[in-house]
Enzyme design. Structure first.
Site, PDB file in Angstrom:
ATOM      1  CB  SER A  66      -0.895   0.042   1.239  1.00  0.00           C
ATOM      2  OG  SER A  66      -1.635  -1.138   1.358  1.00  0.00           O
TER       3      SER A  66
HETATM    4  N1  SAH Z   1       0.745  -4.731   3.879  1.00  0.00           N
HETATM    5  C1  SAH Z   1       1.411  -5.542   2.851  1.00  0.00           C
HETATM    6  C2  SAH Z   1       0.611  -5.580   1.584  1.00  0.00           C
HETATM    7  C3  SAH Z   1      -0.573  -6.407   1.671  1.00  0.00           C
HETATM    8  S1  SAH Z   1      -1.345  -6.656   0.100  1.00  0.00           S
HETATM    9  C4  SAH Z   1       2.765  -4.984   2.522  1.00  0.00           C
HETATM   10  O1  SAH Z   1       3.239  -4.110   3.261  1.00  0.00           O
HETATM   11  O2  SAH Z   1       3.365  -5.414   1.540  1.00  0.00           O
HETATM   12  C5  SAH Z   1      -2.565  -7.760   0.662  1.00  0.00           C
HETATM   13  C6  SAH Z   1      -2.062  -9.159   0.848  1.00  0.00           C
HETATM   14  O3  SAH Z   1      -3.151  -9.912   1.419  1.00  0.00           O
HETATM   15  C7  SAH Z   1      -1.709  -9.878  -0.446  1.00  0.00           C
HETATM   16  O4  SAH Z   1      -0.406 -10.367  -0.361  1.00  0.00           O
HETATM   17  C8  SAH Z   1      -2.732 -11.009  -0.529  1.00  0.00           C
HETATM   18  O5  SAH Z   1      -2.220 -12.186  -1.099  1.00  0.00           O
HETATM   19  C9  SAH Z   1      -3.076 -11.217   0.924  1.00  0.00           C
HETATM   20  N2  SAH Z   1      -4.349 -11.864   1.212  1.00  0.00           N
HETATM   21  C10 SAH Z   1      -5.540 -11.728   0.591  1.00  0.00           C
HETATM   22  N3  SAH Z   1      -6.473 -12.494   1.172  1.00  0.00           N
HETATM   23  C11 SAH Z   1      -5.869 -13.133   2.211  1.00  0.00           C
HETATM   24  C12 SAH Z   1      -6.285 -14.053   3.201  1.00  0.00           C
HETATM   25  N4  SAH Z   1      -7.543 -14.499   3.260  1.00  0.00           N
HETATM   26  N5  SAH Z   1      -5.376 -14.477   4.102  1.00  0.00           N
HETATM   27  C13 SAH Z   1      -4.097 -14.062   4.065  1.00  0.00           C
HETATM   28  N6  SAH Z   1      -3.632 -13.194   3.148  1.00  0.00           N
HETATM   29  C14 SAH Z   1      -4.504 -12.729   2.234  1.00  0.00           C
END
Ligand code: SAH
Length: 219
Positions: free
Chosen positions: A67
């Site tokens: 993000s």
């Molecule tokens: N805050 C993170 C970015 C997160 S992007 C950073 O600093 O890089 C959101 C992430 O959530 C993605 O990698 C996606 O694969 C994951 N995601 C989506 N649904 C999920 C779930 N049910 N359980 C675990 N991870 C999930």
């Protein structure tokens, strides 16, 4: 090991903190200090290095993004973490936010559903020496019940509604911060537990990748 990118990146980081966080109202000094301590450029892919400190989300592979730093800071501020607390992060992604959380809380539990991201974030953070982060591969929308209760839970992906199972994994006084809405647009929301009462507060509009899972969206 010296930072291969040298001091320029340090300047870029300070500039990002000043112009993208402080100027927009982030004032929690512990949150700002965490952003100083964690080098964001080590969490993006090599080809994206030049934009590591730019003011927008950055692709991290597998169709996911890390993000915009302001959005991460706003979420961290809303979590109001204390040094002795335990936090659950859903969506490890690049591991950048996990590293920030590890500066703000005692223990960080983080879950990622995509195997490649889970492996690369875990590998990177361990090599970097972050010892208070615990990793899990799987559907984080169901939380991590055997490690609960948590004083704080943060979801880095958009949920269609507030998952009740996660509210139940909150400790007394615990905070859950997440984007809630449809797949196109969400509202940054905070749930605070007081016994069986859950206070719900709504903040700004945001756009996150979808939470995929039992309590999220179908694939
Ligand atoms: N805050 C993170 C970015 C997160 S992007 C950073 O600093 O890089 C959101 C992430 O959530 C993605 O990698 C996606 O694969 C994951 N995601 C989506 N649904 C999920 C779930 N049910 N359980 C675990 N991870 C999930």
């Amino acid at each position: 090991m010296p930072d291969p990118l040298g001091d320029d990146r340090l300047d870029e980081k300070e500039k990002m903190i000043r112009e993208q966080l402080v100027a927009r109202g982030i004032e929690d000094t512990r949150v700002l200090e965490a952003f100083r301590e964690v080098p964001r450029h080590l969490f993006v892919r090599e080809k994206d290095l030049p934009q590591a400190y730019e003011d927008h989300p950055i692709p991290i592979g597998e169709g996911q993004t890390t993000s915009q730093t302001y959005m991460v800071a706003a979420m961290l501020e809303l979590l109001e973490l204390e040094v002795n607390e335990k936090v659950l992060e859903i969506g490890t992604g690049s591991g950048y936010e996990s590293a920030l959380l590890s500066r703000l809380a005692r223990e960080v539990y983080t879950i990622e559903r995509l195997r490649t991201l889970y492996e690369s974030a875990q590998d990177k953070l361990k090599k970097m020496g972050y010892v208070n982060i615990h990793f899990k591969w799987g559907d984080g929308s169901l939380g991590w019940s055997d490690k609960s209760p948590f004083q704080a839970i943060v979801i880095g992906a958009a949920a269609p509604q507030i998952p009740p199972v996660l509210m139940n994994q909150l400790d007394e006084g615990g905070r859950l911060v997440l984007p809630v809405g449809d797949r196109k647009e969400q509202i940054l929301t905070r749930v605070t537990r007081g016994g069986d009462d859950f206070k719900i507060e709504k903040f700004m509009t945001c756009i996150f990748v979808p939470l995929i899972g039992e309590e999220g969206w179908k694939e």
